[in-house]
Every structure is written in structure tokens, then in C-alpha cells.
Write an enzyme that holds these catalytic residues in place. Structure first.
Site, mmCIF file in Angstrom:
data_model
loop_
_atom_site.group_PDB
_atom_site.id
_atom_site.type_symbol
_atom_site.label_atom_id
_atom_site.label_comp_id
_atom_site.label_asym_id
_atom_site.label_seq_id
_atom_site.Cartn_x
_atom_site.Cartn_y
_atom_site.Cartn_z
ATOM 1 C CG HIS A 288 -19.072 11.661 -15.701
ATOM 2 N ND1 HIS A 288 -17.847 11.037 -15.798
ATOM 3 C CD2 HIS A 288 -19.838 11.645 -16.719
ATOM 4 C CE1 HIS A 288 -17.683 10.870 -17.129
ATOM 5 N NE2 HIS A 288 -18.786 11.214 -17.749
ATOM 6 C CG HIS A 366 26.351 2.044 20.775
ATOM 7 N ND1 HIS A 366 25.017 1.155 20.983
ATOM 8 C CD2 HIS A 366 26.434 2.975 21.411
ATOM 9 C CE1 HIS A 366 24.471 2.129 21.270
ATOM 10 N NE2 HIS A 366 24.937 3.548 22.004
#
Length: 464
Positions: A288, A366
Site C-alpha cells: 500500500h 478573407h
């Protein structure tokens, strides 16, 4: 592996005693919303405080993994969390009437069984996987522990244990597909060695331990007098030792059951990083303490990547929102609909996609001889992506307008050209208050930032 987030269809309860506290408790798994994750709620304490299943909340590792937050502590969470990960559930509230989940039979099998009885519900959000980007390693030379995570497109784990014991020896266990967790890993029970029992009892641990919920490995010759004392300690009329070295003739469910249980523990502890994982995990002699230290390393990497997100777009995955759903939420229409689909959405983050083609109407005026997507329209795409995030906070978005309030620190990094796929990514900078949202947005093409900005927006009821 599941692409969508899941919860359970209805609450389900299990009952029993905690392994280390010995306190009887009921534990109820409850459905939870998208982005909730795993949370424990101590319903036996004043105010019923909630404890997030987060590696930063780990406070004790003396035998299991214990988390604490808001003045509430939950012991031995790993078997419960492993069951949720193994079933690929993402959002569950776990209400607990005591300090520790019931140990049941010492494995995750009873939790899997209970959760499966109520069924699972798919939720309208993609799983927020953390994909291991590069090798992550943890080494504890003193204990001979090494854990590594390697990049992989699914979740696989291999565990090797070596206890220098004539009974157990060296073992390994492998999980090649998380879909097989319930079948191959979940039933593996917790275990300890005989020499650990007395120490655990002296330290006020395993008060709920029993030979029905734990395997006790006997790796030395035991006298009749010692067996008598063990029987008293365990509250049994008598105990015996099988020739293989397992106390009280308990049969192993697998030849390598201890190694499989260590893999189970690793799955549960790594759930504390807070997101489902994709990667290959290789662990030698894990425990753990090492699991949690490794989980902290993974979480640190995860947070670093969130600070500088580079979202991954897989066109083969089903989107969270297609264009029809987007148009139910946003008021924008041709030629000002600047996103085509949403591929991720939770309470903090949204990711959307725009496919740029030469047929976009703005290319007619554009730079027609050198078509470049206008920067202002890239920002509009970011704003609409953020609008999805903001509208996700209200239950009836069709009754609200959203308005731009401000834009700061806008930057344009690269040109966006016909044929590009823009991935827009927006994240809240602070909780939404009084209908005002502040977020940071970035647009990516081929993993490179093309524009970014900080934006403010307001949501206002249409009848206000």
C-alpha cells in the site's frame, strides 16, 4: 474498455464488519452524476461529511489504505475501489455507517456481485482517461520495490511478489484486460503470515479478521500450544494447519491467490489518482505504501498535463454531442456555427472540434488567394465551446442566452488553413457565480496551439 462514463442504476447495500476496526457497518453504493467520481460519505457522523477518494487524502497505510477529509476518516478503501474500477464505473457515492467498509470475504467479489444486481447506466459523457504519456517509475531499494507505468492504449497490470517463504515463494499475476477483473482477480482474498498476526492484534488491527475473510499463511512449524493460543486469539474452538501451510485448512481459490490479491490492491490504490487509466503497470513486490507513493507520481504528471492540455481527438470515438445536439443548446446558425461536435464535457472542462474546409463562406473574402481562417472566428469558436460548458450548468439551457463579457490575453500562434481540424479546449478558472463564468481557452491543430485567450461570459434567462 468503455468510452462513456457509467454509474449504477439504483442504490445497493452490503453489510458486515470492518477488517481492522471490527466495527459493523452498512455500505450503500448510490448513483452519481457525470464527473462525480468516487466519494465516501460518513452518514454516521454529524453533517454526514464526504471524503473524496483522492490520493492526497491518504493519511494512514499501516495495513490498508485510509483516507480522511472534512474531519471524517474511512479505513481500508482499496477493495471497494478495486470493485468499482473493475466494473468500469466512474461515478458512485458510497454511503458508510461506520469507519470502515465491510471486509466481506476479504476480496472484492461480494461488492462486484451486489453492484451487478442493480445494473449499470451509461451517461452522456466520455470517460476522462489519463493516458500514461511516458515511462513513470517508483523505486524503493530498501524494500526491493519497483513499480513502472508505460504507455499503452488500454489498462493492463502485472504483479510479482516474492516473500522468501517456502509456502508462497515467488508468484506473479497478470490482468491483460480490465473486462476480466471480475472473473480473474475480484475473488482473491487478503492474506497475512502467521508471524504478523500477533503484531497486528497488538497494534489494535484486524479486529474484524476471521479465517473466513483472510488467508493466514503458516511458513514454519507450529506447536500444539501455539495453535491453542491462536484459537483463543481468533475466537475459535480450535485451529489447524494444512500441509501446504494455510491455517485451518482453507483452500486457495487460485494457486497464485496472494499475487492476484496484491494486483487487486494495486487496482484499488491507483483508483485514488481520480481518473481511469490507460497504460501498462508493472509492479515488483508492491504494497500500500508503494502503491500510494506511485499514485502520487501519476497524479503529479496528470496535473502537469492539465495545466498544459493537449487534447487527443480520435474521430472513431462517438462524440458527447453531435451537431444536432449542439444546435439545441447554442443559438448560433449558419454561417456562425463554429463547432461541429463536442468530444468531452464535464463540470470543469469541455473539448470541441471544428473541421475547416475551403467551402467556409469567410474564405471568399478573407485572403481568397491565400486562405487563412480569421483569428476573430477562432476566438468565436472558443467562445461557443465555452458556451457549451456554461450551458451544461443549467437544467434547461433552451431558456437561456449566453453573452460574451470580456476577452483578455488573446494570442494567435499559428495560421489555420483549409483542411485543418481545430480542437477547442476550455477550462473554468473559477466556480461560476451569479451566472458569470471565467475560463481559459486554447485551440489546437495537430497538437500545436494556434490561439488562446481568457474569456468571461454571462448566462441570462430569456424572460429576464
Amino acid at each position: 474498455m468503455n468510452d462513456k462514463q457509467h454509474t449504477i442504476k439504483a442504490p445497493v447495500t452490503v453489510r458486515g464488519i470492518g477488517l481492522h476496526t471490527g466495527v459493523e457497518a452498512t455500505m450503500t453504493f448510490c448513483p452519481a452524476p457525470v464527473g462525480h467520481g468516487y466519494k465516501f460519505q460518513r452518514i454516521d457522523l454529524p453533517g454526514q461529511p464526504i471524503v473524496d477518494a483522492d490520493v492526497d487524502n491518504v493519511v494512514d497505510l499501516s495495513r490498508g489504505t485510509t483516507i480522511e477529509q472534512n474531519g471524517a476518516r474511512v479505513n481500508t478503501v482499496e477493495h471497494t475501489l478495486a470493485a468499482l474500477v473493475g466494473l468500469q464505473l466512474d461515478n458512485v457515492l458510497i454511503q458508510l455507517s461506520g469507519p470502515e467498509p465491510p471486509i466481506m470475504d476479504g476480496s472484492s467479489a461480494e461488492f462486484i456481485k451486489a453492484l451487478s444486481t442493480v445494473g449499470f447506466e451509461e451517461q452522456n459523457a466520455l470517460r476522462n482517461y489519463y493516458e500514461i504519456p511516458e515511462s513513470i517509475r517508483y523505486v524503493d531499494n530498501a524494500r526491493g520495490v519497483e513499480i513502472a507505468a508505460l504507455p499503452l492504449s488500454d489498462y493492463r497490470l502485472t504483479v510479482m511478489v516474492d516473500y522468501n517463504s517456502p509456502v508462497l515463494g515467488s508468484q506473479h499475476a497478470t490482468l491483460t484486460d480490465i473486462d476480466l477483473f471480475s472473473e480473474e482477480i475480484a475473488s482473491s482474498r487478503t492474506f497475512c503470515f502467521l508471524h504478523e498476526l500477533e503484531m497486528l492484534y497488538k497494534n489494535n488491527l484486524i479486529r474484524g479478521g476471521d479465517l473466513s475473510n483472510a488467508i493466514v499463511v503458516v511458513d514454519r512449524v507450529v506447536s500444539d500450544d501455539e495453535l491453542t493460543e491462536l484459537a483463543k486469539m481468533l475466537g475459535k474452538p480450535r485451529v489447524s494447519v494444512k500441509k501446504e501451510g494455510i491455517l485451518n485448512n482453507v483452500d486457495l481459490r487460485h494457486k497464485n491467490e496472494p499475487a492476484r490479491h496484491k494486483l487487486l490492491d494495486l487496482v484499488g490504490d491507483l483508483a485514488l489518482v481520480g481518473r481511469p487509466l490507460k497504460g501498462q503497470i508493472l509492479a515488483a513486490r508492491p504494497g500500500h505504501a508503494a502503491n500510494v507513493a506511485f499514485a502520487k507520481k501519476i497524479k503529479k504528471k496528470m496535473l502537469e498535463s492539465r495545466t498544459n492540455p493537449v487534447p487527443v481527438y480520435d474521430p472513431n470515438r462517438e462524440p458527447v454531442m453531435d451537431i444536432n445536439r449542439i444546435m439545441q443548446v447554442l443559438p448560433h446558425r449558419y454561417p456562425f456555427t463554429m463547432i461541429d461536435k463536442v468530444i468531452h464535457l464535464d463540470d470543469q472542462v469541455v473539448t470541441a472540434v471544428k473541421n475547416v474546409t475551403i467551402n467556409e463562406p469567410f474564405f471568399q473574402g478573407h485572403f481568397p488567394g491565400n486562405p487563412v481562417m480569421p483569428g476573430v472566428l477562432q476566438i468565436e469558436g472558443l467562445a461557443q465551446t465555452g458556451g457549451i460548458l456554461v450551458m451544461n450548468t443549467v437544467s434547461d439551457p433552451e431558456n437561456y442566452w449566453q453573452y460574451f463579457l470580456g476577452i483578455e490575453n488573446a494570442r494567435f500562434r499559428k495560421k489555420v488553413l483549409p483542411g485543418d481540424t481545430i480542437v477547442y479546449h476550455c477550462q473554468l478558472l473559477a466556480p461560476i457565480k451569479r451566472g458569470i463564468a471565467k475560463m481559459r481557452g486554447q485551440a489546437f491543430v495537430n497538437g500545436k496551439v494556434v490561439c488562446e485567450a481568457e474569456m468571461s461570459a454571462a448566462i441570462v434567462r430569456k424572460d429576464a
